[in-house]
Write a protein that holds these residues in place. Structure first.
Motif, mmCIF file in Angstrom:
data_model
loop_
_atom_site.group_PDB
_atom_site.id
_atom_site.type_symbol
_atom_site.label_atom_id
_atom_site.label_comp_id
_atom_site.label_asym_id
_atom_site.label_seq_id
_atom_site.Cartn_x
_atom_site.Cartn_y
_atom_site.Cartn_z
ATOM 1 N N PRO A 172 46.549 31.216 41.834
ATOM 2 C CA PRO A 172 45.682 30.102 41.458
ATOM 3 C C PRO A 172 45.003 30.408 40.126
ATOM 4 O O PRO A 172 45.229 31.472 39.534
ATOM 5 N N CYS A 173 44.163 29.510 39.673
ATOM 6 C CA CYS A 173 43.555 29.595 38.344
ATOM 7 C C CYS A 173 42.967 30.973 38.064
ATOM 8 O O CYS A 173 42.225 31.522 38.883
ATOM 9 N N LEU A 174 43.299 31.534 36.909
ATOM 10 C CA LEU A 174 42.804 32.842 36.493
ATOM 11 C C LEU A 174 41.616 32.738 35.548
ATOM 12 O O LEU A 174 41.145 33.739 35.016
ATOM 13 N N GLY A 175 41.103 31.526 35.326
ATOM 14 C CA GLY A 175 39.938 31.357 34.462
ATOM 15 C C GLY A 175 40.236 31.564 32.994
ATOM 16 O O GLY A 175 39.353 31.942 32.230
ATOM 17 N N LEU A 176 41.475 31.306 32.586
ATOM 18 C CA LEU A 176 41.885 31.462 31.187
ATOM 19 C C LEU A 176 42.537 30.177 30.691
ATOM 20 O O LEU A 176 43.453 30.192 29.874
ATOM 21 N N CYS A 177 42.016 29.052 31.165
ATOM 22 C CA CYS A 177 42.662 27.750 30.966
ATOM 23 C C CYS A 177 42.764 27.357 29.504
ATOM 24 O O CYS A 177 43.696 26.640 29.116
ATOM 25 N N ARG A 179 43.557 29.169 27.141
ATOM 26 C CA ARG A 179 44.609 29.955 26.508
ATOM 27 C C ARG A 179 45.919 29.837 27.281
ATOM 28 O O ARG A 179 46.748 30.725 27.216
ATOM 29 N N ALA A 180 46.080 28.773 28.022
ATOM 30 C CA ALA A 180 47.250 28.624 28.892
ATOM 31 C C ALA A 180 48.565 28.818 28.116
ATOM 32 O O ALA A 180 48.657 28.438 26.955
ATOM 33 N N PRO A 181 49.549 29.454 28.807
ATOM 34 C CA PRO A 181 49.549 29.939 30.179
ATOM 35 C C PRO A 181 48.957 31.345 30.294
ATOM 36 O O PRO A 181 48.968 32.103 29.325
ATOM 37 N N ALA A 182 48.458 31.670 31.495
ATOM 38 C CA ALA A 182 47.745 32.934 31.687
ATOM 39 C C ALA A 182 48.416 33.796 32.752
ATOM 40 O O ALA A 182 49.007 33.292 33.712
ATOM 41 N N VAL A 183 48.297 35.100 32.547
ATOM 42 C CA VAL A 183 48.860 36.089 33.464
ATOM 43 C C VAL A 183 47.850 37.224 33.605
ATOM 44 O O VAL A 183 47.152 37.560 32.643
ATOM 45 N N MET A 184 47.765 37.803 34.800
ATOM 46 C CA MET A 184 46.963 39.003 34.987
ATOM 47 C C MET A 184 47.829 40.088 35.628
ATOM 48 O O MET A 184 48.559 39.814 36.590
ATOM 49 N N HIS A 185 47.739 41.296 35.078
ATOM 50 C CA HIS A 185 48.479 42.444 35.599
ATOM 51 C C HIS A 185 47.521 43.313 36.408
ATOM 52 O O HIS A 185 46.535 43.832 35.884
ATOM 53 N N GLN A 186 47.818 43.467 37.690
ATOM 54 C CA GLN A 186 47.071 44.379 38.557
ATOM 55 C C GLN A 186 47.880 45.666 38.634
ATOM 56 O O GLN A 186 49.000 45.681 39.148
ATOM 57 N N ARG A 187 47.317 46.793 38.123
ATOM 58 C CA ARG A 187 48.117 47.990 37.890
ATOM 59 C C ARG A 187 47.460 49.215 38.524
ATOM 60 O O ARG A 187 46.351 49.595 38.172
ATOM 61 N N ALA A 188 48.147 49.817 39.470
ATOM 62 C CA ALA A 188 47.622 50.992 40.162
ATOM 63 C C ALA A 188 47.471 52.156 39.195
ATOM 64 O O ALA A 188 48.382 52.486 38.444
ATOM 65 N N GLY A 189 46.300 52.784 39.217
ATOM 66 C CA GLY A 189 46.043 53.940 38.385
ATOM 67 C C GLY A 189 45.808 53.624 36.929
ATOM 68 O O GLY A 189 45.659 54.533 36.111
ATOM 69 N N SER A 324 35.525 30.643 40.171
ATOM 70 C CA SER A 324 36.918 30.514 40.606
ATOM 71 C C SER A 324 37.407 29.077 40.672
ATOM 72 O O SER A 324 38.538 28.839 41.096
ATOM 73 N N GLU A 325 36.580 28.117 40.304
ATOM 74 C CA GLU A 325 36.997 26.715 40.341
ATOM 75 C C GLU A 325 38.118 26.485 39.332
ATOM 76 O O GLU A 325 37.978 26.813 38.151
ATOM 77 N N PRO A 326 39.258 25.938 39.743
ATOM 78 C CA PRO A 326 40.341 25.682 38.785
ATOM 79 C C PRO A 326 39.861 24.869 37.585
ATOM 80 O O PRO A 326 39.194 23.846 37.724
ATOM 81 N N GLY A 327 40.188 25.368 36.399
ATOM 82 C CA GLY A 327 39.760 24.707 35.171
ATOM 83 C C GLY A 327 38.459 25.214 34.607
ATOM 84 O O GLY A 327 38.031 24.767 33.546
ATOM 85 N N THR A 328 37.820 26.183 35.274
ATOM 86 C CA THR A 328 36.506 26.674 34.844
ATOM 87 C C THR A 328 36.622 28.047 34.221
ATOM 88 O O THR A 328 37.257 28.943 34.783
ATOM 89 N N PHE A 329 35.972 28.242 33.058
ATOM 90 C CA PHE A 329 36.033 29.538 32.387
ATOM 91 C C PHE A 329 34.800 29.793 31.531
ATOM 92 O O PHE A 329 34.756 30.747 30.768
ATOM 93 N N LYS A 330 33.767 28.980 31.638
ATOM 94 C CA LYS A 330 32.581 29.114 30.793
ATOM 95 C C LYS A 330 31.843 30.432 31.030
ATOM 96 O O LYS A 330 31.413 31.084 30.062
ATOM 97 N N GLU A 365 39.425 38.820 39.105
ATOM 98 C CA GLU A 365 40.431 38.465 38.102
ATOM 99 C C GLU A 365 39.898 38.472 36.674
ATOM 100 O O GLU A 365 40.593 38.007 35.762
ATOM 101 N N TYR A 366 38.700 39.004 36.470
ATOM 102 C CA TYR A 366 38.105 39.073 35.131
ATOM 103 C C TYR A 366 37.972 40.530 34.670
ATOM 104 O O TYR A 366 36.877 41.071 34.553
ATOM 105 N N PRO A 367 39.083 41.224 34.397
ATOM 106 C CA PRO A 367 38.989 42.651 34.061
ATOM 107 C C PRO A 367 38.236 42.931 32.770
ATOM 108 O O PRO A 367 37.470 43.901 32.700
ATOM 109 N N LEU A 368 38.407 42.105 31.747
ATOM 110 C CA LEU A 368 37.731 42.365 30.478
ATOM 111 C C LEU A 368 36.223 42.157 30.612
ATOM 112 O O LEU A 368 35.432 42.982 30.164
ATOM 113 N N ALA A 369 35.814 41.065 31.238
ATOM 114 C CA ALA A 369 34.385 40.824 31.445
ATOM 115 C C ALA A 369 33.772 41.930 32.290
ATOM 116 O O ALA A 369 32.638 42.368 32.031
#
Length: 662
Positions: A172-177, A179-189, A324-330, A365-369
């Motif tokens: 679902p929405c990653l809060g990067l609307c 800059r679409a399209p958006a991807v998040m990498h979840q990476r062990a270690g 987490s609301e789709p379309g929200t990133f403020k 889903e907000y690793p940089l923030a």
């Protein structure tokens, strides 16, 4: 406590991750003489922890709230949470493994089955799916195979060989609307990474990167803040020519530098708050008529006054950054571009409400923030802006950063409190309200990110001047998230009273011919082209049967597949329902099924019968659901029905939109 454990044992990596996380989180903090005893780590005296389980005791009451960060520690290190890890967490926190399993399986970002160490989350939601998300998904399916549904994978392929190093999953929405399209990498270690706008070739490269490639600074993806906030910069202004308020430092200050933040007015608000004292700060907030910006629009001054005057101690402060609301990133843009402002605003709130401990609950889903806020908290603490004696003014306040793990329902304030306490994020019945009985059963002030940034502006200019902008319950400035068929997507700040047409002009107008606008997010409603002169206030939106909600303005052109969009919104609510109450648990499923049948052109009975069913479902969910998720899950669907926006399927209309449902 009598814990019933299996024979599974944790690996060395899992044991070390759990022990290290627990040691860091549970270490007692020194307390200033006369403080309320909550300590800077927020653990507080054991008596402050409610007994919530038949297995509870001193250990469970004092350690249970550490469960979510300890689960994160294991998942971050290994990529999933094994049975042996569950056993070790159970012993460490004095919590039954069955209850830990129930919590771990509640969140989408955790897995209790073996999976690839890298999971690629591809947003296919309303803002990203039609703008490149589906193309990325198609390429990943060719290169990495089918989606991992949970995303769970076997430890090794059936035919033997090495287990896969990466898998992908629809998200679902990653809060990067913007800059679409958006991807998040979840990476062990390794640190998690967001990519937006993403290209399939770059996504695959990041999923397969090794060594020095992995160490590349993820901040470079978001180096140009003007992409997310086009108004910002040295000459950024409001539409009327006045100075920016909430966005004034985004793209201007170095988000990692406390000195740069102070050079641009940082911590003047806290100084003024201390000079005024709690009572006068509350008076200024009431004079300002500042209401919550998370959607409920409750008066901030009234909330703080209630917590401040509550006789029961200790008090707690919670910042709801689980946007987490789709379309929200403020909120994400504020936290990434101006993190110290949130720390300062929380410190003011803690001082005014008498809270020595604040919890900042941010989306997983907000690793940089998350990284930037963690850096800001440490810098503020090292310089005396957090701790036992803030700025030498004789009051204690510190902040605990807590990461969510992929659960939209945790944006509901009582579900968030359950999550913080180490339970499944299921909403509580209200009353009692959090200001009376909140975190750990104590008086708690909960505010969202944008609300807290507005507090700084109230203290900067004063309550009455703040209230002079807009009017009624809509005062000050408001952030809106523009995405979809708009020329310059991003976060825009306008004063309450600006029209929707003026807001769209600020974003460079439209791309293509407008068909409709989703206002307020997935829980909002649709606005038609002849309603663009609506005044953007709480009252103005209500007059046309809409809501401002979380500030979403998602524009659809005439090529948009609205039935498919509504089906995707219904799928989102079905997936995100916590399942606690029947109207929501069953209603969201039936709503999605009906929309899917309409999308395929295969209604049960007739199209009119399906539409009547959707209206009945909406009525039941609105009237009988426990919390706002179920109550607003049918909002966009009913809005579309009332405006005649539900497209007939291709078989019935000659494929007018030329879209293929997916």
């Amino acid at each position: 406590m009598d814990l019933h454990l299996s024979e599974a044992a944790p690996s060395t990596v899992e044991r070390d991750a759990i022990d290290t996380a627990f040691a860091a989180l549970a270490a007692p903090a020194p307390r200033r003489p006369g403080s309320n005893g909550s300590g800077s780590n927020g653990s507080g005296p054991a008596a402050d922890r409610p007994t919530r389980s038949v297995h509870a005791g001193h250990g469970a009451r004092s350690r249970r709230h550490l469960l979510l960060p300890v689960l994160h520690a294991v998942s971050d290190a290994v990529g999933w949470i094994s049975e042996g890890a569950l056993n070790h967490i159970a012993v460490t926190l004095s919590v039954p493994p069955a209850e830990i399993y129930g919590v771990a399986t509640f969140y989408a970002m955790f897995s209790v089955e073996p999976r690839a160490p890298r999971v690629v989350h591809v947003c296919d939601d309303v803002a990203c799916g039609p703008y490149g998300g589906e193309e990325i998904i198609a390429e990943l399916e060719r290169e990495l195979g089918p989606a991992a549904e949970s995303p769970h994978l076997d430890a090794a392929p059936a035919g033997g060989g090495e287990p896969p190093s990466a898998c992908w999953v629809r998200s679902p929405c990653l809060g990067l609307c913007e800059r679409a399209p958006a991807v998040m990498h979840q990476r062990a270690g390794e640190p998690d990474l967001s990519q937006a706008p993403a290209r399939a070739v770059d996504v695959l490269a990041a999923a397969r990167a090794t060594g020095a490639q992995v160490a590349d600074d993820a901040d470079r993806v978001f180096a140009d803040a003007t992409v997310s906030a086009p108004q910002t910069g040295p000459r950024g202004t409001l539409p009327g020519g006045g100075p920016l308020r909430l966005l004034r430092r985004v793209g201007v200050v170095d988000p990692s530098s406390l000195d740069d933040y102070r050079a641009h007015g940082g911590y003047q608000g806290l100084r003024r708050a201390v000079d005024l004292g709690p009572t006068r700060v509350i008076a200024e907030l009431k004079d300002s008529s500042l209401t919550g910006r998370g959607g409920a629009a409750f008066p901030t001054g009234v909330k703080w006054d209630g917590v401040s005057g509550a006789p029961e101690r200790p008090h707690y402060l919670v910042c709801n950054a689980d946007e987490s609301e789709p379309g929200t990133f403020k909120d994400r843009v504020l936290m990434e571009g101006d993190p110290f402002a949130l720390i300062e605003a929380m410190t003011i709130a803690g001082y005014v409400t008498g809270s020595a401990t604040g919890y900042l609950y941010i989306r997983g889903e907000y690793p940089l923030a998350t990284r930037r806020l963690a850096t800001a908290i440490e810098a503020a603490r090292s310089r005396g802006y957090l701790g036992e004696d803030v700025m030498g003014e004789g009051f204690a306040f510190d902040i605990e950063l807590r990461r969510g793990a992929g659960a939209y329902i945790c944006g509901e304030e009582t579900a968030l409190l359950e999550s913080l306490e180490g339970y499944r994020g299921e909403p509580r019945n209200k009353p009692p309200f959090p200001a009376v009985s909140g975190l750990f059963g104590k008086p708690t002030a909960i505010n969202n990110v944008e609300t807290l940034y507005n507090v700084l502006e109230v203290l900067n200019i004063g309550g009455p001047p703040f209230a002079s902008v807009g009017g009624g319950r809509s005062t000050g400035s408001k952030l809106f998230c523009l995405s979809g068929a708009v020329a310059k997507p991003g976060v825009y700040e306008v004063e309450f009273g600006t029209t929707l047409r003026e807001l769209l002009d600020l974003a460079g107008g439209l791309r293509g011919e407008m068909r409709t606008i989703l206002l307020g997010g997935a829980a909002g409603g649709f606005v038609m082209p002849d309603q663009l002169d609506v005044v953007l206030t709480l009252e103005g939106a209500r007059d046309i049967g809409a809501t401002l909600g979380s500030g979403v303005v998602l524009v659809f052109d005439t090529d948009a597949d609205l039935t498919g969009t509504l089906r995707r919104i219904a799928a989102f609510f079905r997936d995100e329902s916590c399942g606690q109450c029947v109207p929501c648990r069953v209603g969201t499923v039936r709503q999605e099924e009906a929309l899917a049948r309409l999308e395929r052109g295969a209604p049960l009975g007739s199209r009119e019968t399906e539409l009547a069913l959707l209206e009945d479902l909406a009525r039941v969910m609105r009237d009988a659901s426990i919390c706002g998720l179920g109550q607003t899950a049918p909002a966009a669907v009913t809005s579309a029905l009332s405006l005649g926006l539900l497209d007939a399927p291709p078989a019935l209309n000659g494929n007018r939109n030329g879209k293929v449902p997916h």
